[in-house]
Design a protein around this motif. Structure first.
Motif, PDB file in Angstrom:
ATOM      1  N   GLY A 243      -0.111  -1.529  -0.814  1.00 52.37           N
ATOM      2  CA  GLY A 243      -0.057  -3.077  -1.029  1.00 52.37           C
ATOM      3  C   GLY A 243       0.875  -3.669   0.073  1.00 52.37           C
ATOM      4  O   GLY A 243       1.614  -3.085   0.705  1.00 52.37           O
ATOM      5  N   MET A 244       1.385  -4.849  -0.882  1.00 48.31           N
ATOM      6  CA  MET A 244       2.356  -5.663   0.211  1.00 48.31           C
ATOM      7  C   MET A 244       3.794  -5.534  -0.483  1.00 48.31           C
ATOM      8  O   MET A 244       4.145  -5.090  -1.755  1.00 48.31           O
ATOM      9  CB  MET A 244       1.845  -7.261  -0.102  1.00 48.31           C
ATOM     10  CG  MET A 244       0.565  -7.247   0.774  1.00 48.31           C
ATOM     11  SD  MET A 244      -0.086  -8.843   0.743  1.00 48.31           S
ATOM     12  CE  MET A 244      -0.820  -9.289  -0.814  1.00 48.31           C
TER      13      MET A 244
ATOM     14  N   HIS B 222     -11.642  -3.952   2.416  1.00 50.23           N
ATOM     15  CA  HIS B 222     -11.280  -5.190   1.852  1.00 50.23           C
ATOM     16  C   HIS B 222     -12.438  -6.262   1.260  1.00 50.23           C
ATOM     17  O   HIS B 222     -12.720  -7.511   1.265  1.00 50.23           O
ATOM     18  CB  HIS B 222     -10.649  -6.377   2.895  1.00 50.23           C
ATOM     19  CG  HIS B 222      -9.212  -5.690   3.309  1.00 50.23           C
ATOM     20  ND1 HIS B 222      -8.118  -5.819   2.539  1.00 50.23           N
ATOM     21  CD2 HIS B 222      -8.768  -5.107   4.253  1.00 50.23           C
ATOM     22  CE1 HIS B 222      -7.135  -5.291   3.018  1.00 50.23           C
ATOM     23  NE2 HIS B 222      -7.445  -4.727   4.240  1.00 50.23           N
ATOM     24  N   ASP B 223     -13.417  -5.646   0.580  1.00 52.17           N
ATOM     25  CA  ASP B 223     -14.750  -6.246   0.146  1.00 52.17           C
ATOM     26  C   ASP B 223     -14.540  -6.270  -1.333  1.00 52.17           C
ATOM     27  O   ASP B 223     -14.775  -5.853  -2.131  1.00 52.17           O
ATOM     28  CB  ASP B 223     -16.017  -5.408   0.353  1.00 52.17           C
ATOM     29  CG  ASP B 223     -17.469  -5.998   0.214  1.00 52.17           C
ATOM     30  OD1 ASP B 223     -17.449  -6.796  -0.613  1.00 52.17           O
ATOM     31  OD2 ASP B 223     -18.116  -5.985   1.190  1.00 52.17           O
TER      32      ASP B 223
ATOM     33  N   SER C 296      -5.275  -3.374  -7.939  1.00 55.86           N
ATOM     34  CA  SER C 296      -5.262  -4.634  -7.240  1.00 55.86           C
ATOM     35  C   SER C 296      -3.986  -5.161  -6.919  1.00 55.86           C
ATOM     36  O   SER C 296      -3.215  -5.559  -7.780  1.00 55.86           O
ATOM     37  CB  SER C 296      -5.975  -5.538  -8.209  1.00 55.86           C
ATOM     38  OG  SER C 296      -6.315  -6.748  -7.883  1.00 55.86           O
ATOM     39  N   CYS C 297      -3.806  -5.315  -5.682  1.00 55.77           N
ATOM     40  CA  CYS C 297      -2.534  -5.747  -5.059  1.00 55.77           C
ATOM     41  C   CYS C 297      -2.259  -6.994  -4.424  1.00 55.77           C
ATOM     42  O   CYS C 297      -1.650  -7.143  -3.595  1.00 55.77           O
ATOM     43  CB  CYS C 297      -1.902  -4.617  -4.174  1.00 55.77           C
ATOM     44  SG  CYS C 297      -1.860  -3.013  -4.929  1.00 55.77           S
ATOM     45  N   GLY C 298      -3.175  -8.034  -4.829  1.00 52.27           N
ATOM     46  CA  GLY C 298      -3.080  -9.242  -4.330  1.00 52.27           C
ATOM     47  C   GLY C 298      -4.504  -9.642  -3.354  1.00 52.27           C
ATOM     48  O   GLY C 298      -5.357  -8.844  -3.301  1.00 52.27           O
TER      49      GLY C 298
ATOM     50  N   PRO D  31      -6.175  -3.648  -2.065  1.00 51.19           N
ATOM     51  CA  PRO D  31      -6.329  -2.716  -2.938  1.00 51.19           C
ATOM     52  C   PRO D  31      -5.360  -1.523  -2.321  1.00 51.19           C
ATOM     53  O   PRO D  31      -4.837  -1.426  -1.111  1.00 51.19           O
ATOM     54  CB  PRO D  31      -7.695  -1.995  -2.810  1.00 51.19           C
ATOM     55  CG  PRO D  31      -7.987  -2.309  -1.535  1.00 51.19           C
ATOM     56  CD  PRO D  31      -7.459  -3.452  -0.789  1.00 51.19           C
ATOM     57  N   ALA D  32      -4.534  -0.917  -3.452  1.00 55.38           N
ATOM     58  CA  ALA D  32      -3.932   0.485  -3.318  1.00 55.38           C
ATOM     59  C   ALA D  32      -5.006   1.406  -3.975  1.00 55.38           C
ATOM     60  O   ALA D  32      -5.603   0.827  -4.861  1.00 55.38           O
ATOM     61  CB  ALA D  32      -2.597   0.440  -3.550  1.00 55.38           C
ATOM     62  N   TRP D  33      -4.803   2.628  -3.656  1.00 52.89           N
ATOM     63  CA  TRP D  33      -5.540   3.565  -4.351  1.00 52.89           C
ATOM     64  C   TRP D  33      -4.885   4.911  -4.998  1.00 52.89           C
ATOM     65  O   TRP D  33      -4.183   5.508  -4.386  1.00 52.89           O
ATOM     66  CB  TRP D  33      -6.670   4.151  -3.354  1.00 52.89           C
ATOM     67  CG  TRP D  33      -7.615   3.318  -2.646  1.00 52.89           C
ATOM     68  CD1 TRP D  33      -7.155   2.609  -1.491  1.00 52.89           C
ATOM     69  CD2 TRP D  33      -8.780   2.790  -3.134  1.00 52.89           C
ATOM     70  NE1 TRP D  33      -8.051   1.632  -1.123  1.00 52.89           N
ATOM     71  CE2 TRP D  33      -8.968   1.652  -2.205  1.00 52.89           C
ATOM     72  CE3 TRP D  33      -9.657   3.081  -4.288  1.00 52.89           C
ATOM     73  CZ2 TRP D  33     -10.244   0.919  -2.463  1.00 52.89           C
ATOM     74  CZ3 TRP D  33     -10.712   2.180  -4.442  1.00 52.89           C
ATOM     75  CH2 TRP D  33     -11.196   1.158  -3.430  1.00 52.89           C
TER      76      TRP D  33
END
Ligand SMILES: [Zn+2]
Length: 250
Positions: free
Chosen positions: A50-51, A237-238, A9-11, A34-36
């Motif tokens: 992510g960011m 992005h859900d 979870s990246c924001g 997300p990143a995976w």
């Protein structure tokens, strides 16, 4: 060989729904970023990252994003922090597969110095083409960092064993790709931004922005055909889908 997927979870980005779904109203919708983390035996792979850390706290980078989105990203949301929670040193990440070059998918590259980047050739070229980069809001300072970059054209089997395969799903951006992962007893496609939401996969509206809507629609038809054949599709992005996922898919 065990292959597992852990969502990181990246924001969160928030904007009026009309930014994400053509024809919708402007009630706010929040999109998880997300990143995976994908473990392939001892190999550590990420899909997206992510960011950028510069977006934590006030500053000019954050101000640009906040012209368009409400932005929630703390130091805990950075990919290096999330990897640490998962017991992975960011220096151990050997491969980062980029779905595409938007800031919420590539910004974490700055924290992954040893990763080899795998990206579609069309996407990487667009990142360095002044007109396409501007049209797609790509920021080379997110990704032009000196990594070893492997550009691929079309499907790409990352370990030549069919377990982790890049599949081109262009449209959202020129060389967008999704990732097919074969777990122990099923196949999952991480769609990334070919489909923001579950509704998108069910025929809901595409976002008004995007490089090529016809290409994106064609990519979605291919994804739906995979779903009809038994593949699980995970939109990019859900919030409800993200909340429903286990900590680890295996
Ligand atoms: Zn995107």
């Amino acid at each position: 060989m065990d292959v597992t997927i852990e969502p990181l979870s990246c924001g969160t980005l928030t904007a009026g729904r009309s930014m994400f779904e053509a024809g919708a109203d402007d009630t706010p919708r929040s999109l998880p970023v997300p990143a995976w983390l994908i473990r392939h035996g001892d190999d550590i792979v990420l899909l997206d990252c992510g960011m950028h850390h510069d977006l934590v706290g006030a500053g000019p980078a954050r101000e640009v994003v906040e012209l368009f989105f409400g932005l929630e990203v703390t130091s805990d949301d950075l990919v290096a922090s999330r990897l640490g929670e998962a017991g992975v040193d960011p220096d151990e990440v050997g491969i980062v597969i980029l779905s595409h070059l938007h800031f919420d998918h590539v910004g974490g590259l700055a924290q992954l110095p040893n990763a080899r980047v795998i990206v579609q050739a069309d996407e990487w070229a667009a990142g360095f083409d002044a007109d396409l980069a501007a049209a797609n809001t790509f920021n080379p300072s997110d990704f032009d960092l000196g990594h070893d970059v492997v550009t691929v054209g079309g499907e790409h089997d990352v370990f030549d064993d069919g377990r982790i395969v890049c599949i081109p799903t262009p449209g959202h951006t020129p060389g967008h790709q999704s990732l097919r992962v074969r777990l122990s007893d099923r196949e999952v496609v991480l769609c990334a931004d070919c489909a923001y939401f579950g509704e998108t996969l069910d025929g809901g509206p595409l976002p008004p922005i995007g490089h090529d809507h016809e290409a994106q629609a064609a990519s979605l038809i291919r994804l739906r055909a995979m779903r009809a054949a038994g593949t699980t599709l995970v939109p990019g992005h859900d919030a409800a889908v993200m909340a429903s996922l286990p900590a680890r898919l295996d």
